[in-house]
Design an enzyme around this catalytic site. Structure first.
Site, PDB file in Angstrom:
ATOM      1  N   SER A 137      83.478  35.178 -30.082  1.00 45.24           N
ATOM      2  CA  SER A 137      82.813  35.958 -29.030  1.00 45.24           C
ATOM      3  C   SER A 137      83.885  36.654 -28.195  1.00 45.24           C
ATOM      4  O   SER A 137      85.059  36.276 -28.237  1.00 45.24           O
ATOM      5  CB  SER A 137      82.021  34.982 -28.139  1.00 45.24           C
ATOM      6  OG  SER A 137      81.559  35.614 -26.966  1.00 45.24           O
ATOM      7  N   TYR A 150      79.243  27.968 -22.720  1.00 41.23           N
ATOM      8  CA  TYR A 150      79.380  28.892 -23.844  1.00 41.23           C
ATOM      9  C   TYR A 150      80.829  29.369 -23.970  1.00 41.23           C
ATOM     10  O   TYR A 150      81.401  29.407 -25.064  1.00 41.23           O
ATOM     11  CB  TYR A 150      78.438  30.077 -23.613  1.00 41.23           C
ATOM     12  CG  TYR A 150      78.356  31.068 -24.751  1.00 41.23           C
ATOM     13  CD1 TYR A 150      77.518  30.833 -25.842  1.00 41.23           C
ATOM     14  CD2 TYR A 150      79.079  32.266 -24.724  1.00 41.23           C
ATOM     15  CE1 TYR A 150      77.422  31.759 -26.882  1.00 41.23           C
ATOM     16  CE2 TYR A 150      78.986  33.185 -25.746  1.00 41.23           C
ATOM     17  CZ  TYR A 150      78.150  32.931 -26.825  1.00 41.23           C
ATOM     18  OH  TYR A 150      78.055  33.854 -27.851  1.00 41.23           O
TER      19      TYR A 150
END
Ligand code: NAP
Length: 245
Positions: A137, A150
Site C-alpha cells: 500500500s 492498517y
C-alpha cells in the site's frame, strides 16, 4: 517472457476489487486460477476466468482465524504463483482505535499473509520455483490518517516481502510486492464518498484520477512471470505518481 501458460495462480480475496481484476488478468496471461474467497460467492469471477479459456478452482477460507490457514493450505494442489491480496481496513482516530480492530487488521493483512506464504512457499522451495506477490500500500511508505492498524500491517507486509525474498531468492522463489495507490474499490468507498477527502486525494495524484483495479494487472503479470526472475524483494508502486510527488 510474460506468458503464464502452464502455471497455476492462487489469488486471495478474489471476489471483489483488486483481487478479482488480478485473477482475471493473470488468466488472460495464461494461468489457471485458484480463486480464494471467505465464502462461496465466487460465481461471477469464476465465470470471468473461464471466459478466458483457463481453468478456475475455489479455495474457501476465512483468513481472520490464522490458526486454520496451515491445515487448509494442505488441501491446495501445486501453486506456482501466490497473490496475497485479501485485506481489510478499519478507520478510526488513533486515540480511539480499539485493540480488537487493530488485531483484526493485523490478523488478516499480516498474519494470514505470512502463514499462507510460509505454507505455499515451502512447497515452492521444494520444487525450486515460485512467485509470491504481496499487496502492500501507499501506507507501506506513509503514515496515513485514522488507519493506525492498517499502516502498521502494510509497513510490515513490505518488511516481510524483503525478509522472505532474502531467504528464498537463491532457491528459485521470487517474493515481491505491488503497492497500489488510491484505487476505486470497496476499501476506499468511505474516502470517495467524502467530497472533501475525495477532491484532496484526487488533486494530489499526478495522473489526475483514481486508479482502477485493472491498472494493477500489468505489474502482477510481470511479477508472476519469468520476466521478473531476477527481481527480489521489490515493492513496486502502481500509484499514478502519488509517491513521486
Ligand atoms: P476489497 O474489494 O474490499 O477486497 C478485499 C478482499 O479481501 C475481498 O475479496 C474480501 O472478501 C477479502 N477479505 C477480507 N477479509 C477477509 C477474511 N477475513 N477472509 C478472507 N478474505 C477476506 O478491497 P481492495 O481494494 O480490492 O483490497 C484488496 C487489497 O488491496 C487489500 O490488501 C488492500 O489493503 C489492498 N490495497 C487497496 C488499495 C485501494 O486503494 N483500494 C490501496 C492499497 C492497497 P469478501 O469479498 O468476502 O469481502
Amino acid at each position: 517472457m510474460f506468458s503464464l501458460e502452464g502455471k497455476t495462480a492462487l489469488v486471495t480475496g478474489a471476489r471483489t476489487g483488486i483481487g478479482r481484476a488480478l485473477a482475471v488478468g493473470l488468466a488472460e496471461a495464461g494461468a489457471d486460477i485458484v480463486l480464494h474467497g471467505r465464502d462461496d460467492g465466487l460465481d461471477e469471477v469464476e465465470a470471468e476466468v473461464r471466459k478466458t479459456g483457463r481453468r478456475a478452482g475455489r479455495w474457501i477460507l476465512d483468513l481472520s482465524d490464522p490458526g486454520r490457514i496451515v491445515e487448509a493450505a494442505g488441501r491446495l494442489g501445486p501453486i506456482d504463483v501466490l497473490v496475497n491480496n485479501a485485506g481489510i481496513i478499519r478507520r478510526a482516530p488513533a486515540a480511539e482505535h480499539s485493540h480488537a480492530a487493530f488485531r483484526e487488521v493485523l490478523d488478516v493483512n499480516l498474519d494470514a499473509t505470512f502463514l499462507l506464504s510460509q505454507a505455499v512457499g515451502a512447497r515452492m522451495l521444494a520444487r525450486g520455483s515460485g512467485k509470491i506477490i504481496m499487496i502492500a500500500s501507499m501506507l507501506s511508505f506513509q503514515g496515513g490518517v485514522n488507519v493506525a492498524g492498517y499502516t502498521a500491517a502494510k509497513h510490515a507486509v513490505a518488511g516481510l516481502t524483503r525478509a522472505l525474498a532474502c531467504e528464498w531468492a537463491a532457491r528459485g522463489v521470487q517474493v515481491n510486492a505491488i503497492a497500489p495507490g488510491y484505487i476505486a474499490t470497496g476499501n476506499t468507498e468511505r474516502l470517495r464518498a467524502d467530497p472533501v477527502r475525495e477532491a484532496e486525494i484526487r488533486g494530489r495524484i499526478p495522473a489526475g484520477r483514481w486508479g482502477e483495479p485493472e491498472d494493477l494487472v500489468g505489474a502482477a503479470v510481470f511479477l508472476a512471470s519469468g520476466a521478473s526472475d531476477y527481481v527480489n524483494g521489490h515493492v513496486l508502486a502502481v500509484d499514478g505518481g502519488w509517491l513521486a510527488r
